[in-house]
Design an enzyme around this catalytic site. Structure first.
Site, PDB file in Angstrom:
ATOM      1  N   LYS A 164      25.533 -41.463  45.899  1.00  0.00           N
ATOM      2  CA  LYS A 164      26.909 -41.601  45.415  1.00  0.00           C
ATOM      3  C   LYS A 164      27.731 -40.412  45.948  1.00  0.00           C
ATOM      4  O   LYS A 164      27.297 -39.773  46.902  1.00  0.00           O
ATOM      5  CB  LYS A 164      26.924 -41.676  43.889  1.00  0.00           C
TER       6      LYS A 164
HETATM    7  C1  LIG Z   1      23.403 -46.484  41.971  1.00  0.00           C
HETATM    8  C2  LIG Z   1      23.804 -47.524  41.047  1.00  0.00           C
HETATM    9  C3  LIG Z   1      23.244 -47.610  39.763  1.00  0.00           C
HETATM   10  C4  LIG Z   1      22.121 -46.724  39.300  1.00  0.00           C
HETATM   11  O1  LIG Z   1      22.480 -45.381  39.237  1.00  0.00           O
HETATM   12  P1  LIG Z   1      21.350 -44.277  38.897  1.00  0.00           P
HETATM   13  O2  LIG Z   1      22.136 -43.071  38.540  1.00  0.00           O
HETATM   14  O3  LIG Z   1      20.553 -44.111  40.158  1.00  0.00           O
HETATM   15  O4  LIG Z   1      20.542 -44.805  37.791  1.00  0.00           O
HETATM   16  C5  LIG Z   1      23.712 -48.595  38.909  1.00  0.00           C
HETATM   17  N1  LIG Z   1      24.673 -49.455  39.296  1.00  0.00           N
HETATM   18  C6  LIG Z   1      25.214 -49.424  40.523  1.00  0.00           C
HETATM   19  C7  LIG Z   1      26.305 -50.378  40.876  1.00  0.00           C
HETATM   20  C8  LIG Z   1      24.793 -48.463  41.446  1.00  0.00           C
HETATM   21  O5  LIG Z   1      25.326 -48.442  42.665  1.00  0.00           O
END
Ligand SMILES: *Cc1c(COP(=O)(O)O)cnc(C)c1O
Length: 396
Positions: free
Chosen positions: A195
């Site tokens: 992210k």
């Molecule tokens: C990355 C992501 C998640 C999970 O996030 P984590 O912090 O790795 O648990 C959930 N939903 C979406 C849309 C994502 O892109």
């Protein structure tokens, strides 16, 4: 239109271009070291500071840090009382954690299709997926593109549904001129390295509801009535109570210390990504029918991911293009697969989601990170445009 003779021939030399890379400098290193040196490394003062920083960025009164966005989504289900016998509408075209959160609560995910332009679920696609057992919706701001939340909230009000916004990728994006998450009763963010704002692992719940914030705080720490940190700072002995069955979903102070530094950089990180996106949009405009991620009318994306959708008459498949990019030392990825086609969900009633399936087949995610140069982007574009114009030159 580009003709074969005008196509630039990328060389296979040059440095390797990464898919992504966190924007870290000495400040994150110093902050993490200071957290270690302080002797308090679990959830403590730095988590409180990081929560305040994110609450300010999202412009909400409450932010509650948790160990991941997946944990945040699970707590959303618990907080809204979702359980066995309930259906929750989710997009199939999302990271699998969205649908998994529904499963953790013992409920059934029901997959909705997405809008072909911005790849998000909409009030219309949600409506098609409603069942008599639907209790909630998880709306995803896919790849940082803000979903059109107002019509979704209106539909939810009409049908008595709870709405969780999975804003995992969307910190720093805007919806109708305000930060994504501002208008949500429950928004969930991720700080995973894929992210933008990165703490290693980490997540955040934001809300303007004090009761909900308090419940999430309790659920993230085993259902305890008082946090370990508060208990430590009390002069008198404190007997905590366990008010309900909770979880260990805490963020550490080491992660939060990094997060505080990252939060201070968010605006620069987003504006850099928007610049890089504009360059890609320009460099890739020569391929007829190729679509790239763009801002929707209702908001601005942080361009957490830069996707392209290959036209149906593109001469090679998305997998072949990825292999060609790799031979040119460029790391790219295929678009997210559809959850409804994964073995993990094969026990559910089969559905056909034509838009999601087409997007999953034709999408390629291109590299993007803050130190990427125009030359790097040109190398990527030369392969994508060159393969379209002269596929035989690029095929093995
Ligand atoms: C990355 C992501 C998640 C999970 O996030 P984590 O912090 O790795 O648990 C959930 N939903 C979406 C849309 C994502 O892109």
């Amino acid at each position: 239109m580009t003709t074969t003779s005008q196509v630039r021939r990328p060389t296979r030399g040059g440095h390797e271009i990464a898919m992504t890379q966190p924007w870290f400098d000495e400040r994150e290193v110093v902050a993490a070291a200071a957290a270690v040196q302080s002797g308090w490394v679990s959830q403590g003062a730095r988590v409180i500071e990081f929560e305040a920083a994110v609450a300010a960025l999202v412009q909400v009164p409450y932010a509650v840090a948790v160990s991941s966005c997946t944990a945040a989504l699970h707590l959303g289900m618990v907080a809204y009382g979702i359980g066995p016998g309930d259906d929750v509408v989710v997009p199939s075209l999302s990271f699998v954690a969205t649908a998994n959160a529904v499963r953790y609560a013992g409920a059934r995910p029901v997959f909705a299709d997405v809008d072909p332009r911005h790849h998000n679920i909409t009030a219309a696609t949600i409506e098609q997926a409603l069942t008599p057992a639907t209790k909630a919706v998880i709306a995803v701001d896919q790849y940082g593109t803000p979903a059109d939340m107002e019509p979704i909230r209106a539909l939810a009000r009409e049908r008595g549904l709870s709405v969780v916004e999975d804003a995992a990728c969307a910190i720093g994006s805007t919806y109708r001129g305000r930060p994504v998450g501002t208008g949500s009763d429950f928004a969930a963010f991720s700080f995973h390295p894929r992210k933008i704002l990165v703490t290693g692992e980490g997540g955040m719940v934001t809300t303007s509801d004090p009761g909900l914030a308090e419940r999430v705080r309790r659920l993230r720490q085993h259902g305890m009535s008082v946090s370990t940190f508060d208990r430590h700072h009390e002069q008198r002995p404190v007997h905590e109570q366990y008010l309900e069955t909770g979880y260990n979903y805490r963020l550490t102070d080491i992660q939060a210390a990094i997060g505080v530094v990252q939060a201070g950089k968010l605006h620069s990180m987003v504006s850099r990504r928007r610049e890089l996106a504009a360059v890609y949009q320009e460099l890739l405009s020569g391929v007829p029918g190729l679509r790239t991620v763009t801002d929707p009318e209702h908001g601005e994306s942080n361009y957490q991911t830069f996707w392209v959708m290959l036209p149906d008459d593109y001469p090679v498949s998305s997998d072949e293009l990825l292999a060609i990019l790799k031979r040119h030392r460029i790391n790219a990825r295929h678009g997210i697969p559809c959850a409804h086609q994964e073995p993990a969900f094969s026990d559910l009633d089969p559905v056909t989601l034509p838009v999601s399936e087409h997007i999953a087949r034709q999408s390629v995610l291109l590299p993007m990170f803050h130190t990427m140069t125009r030359e790097d982007q040109q190398r990527v574009a030369d392969v994508v445009c060159g393969t379209w114009a002269d596929p035989d030159h690029f095929r093995e």
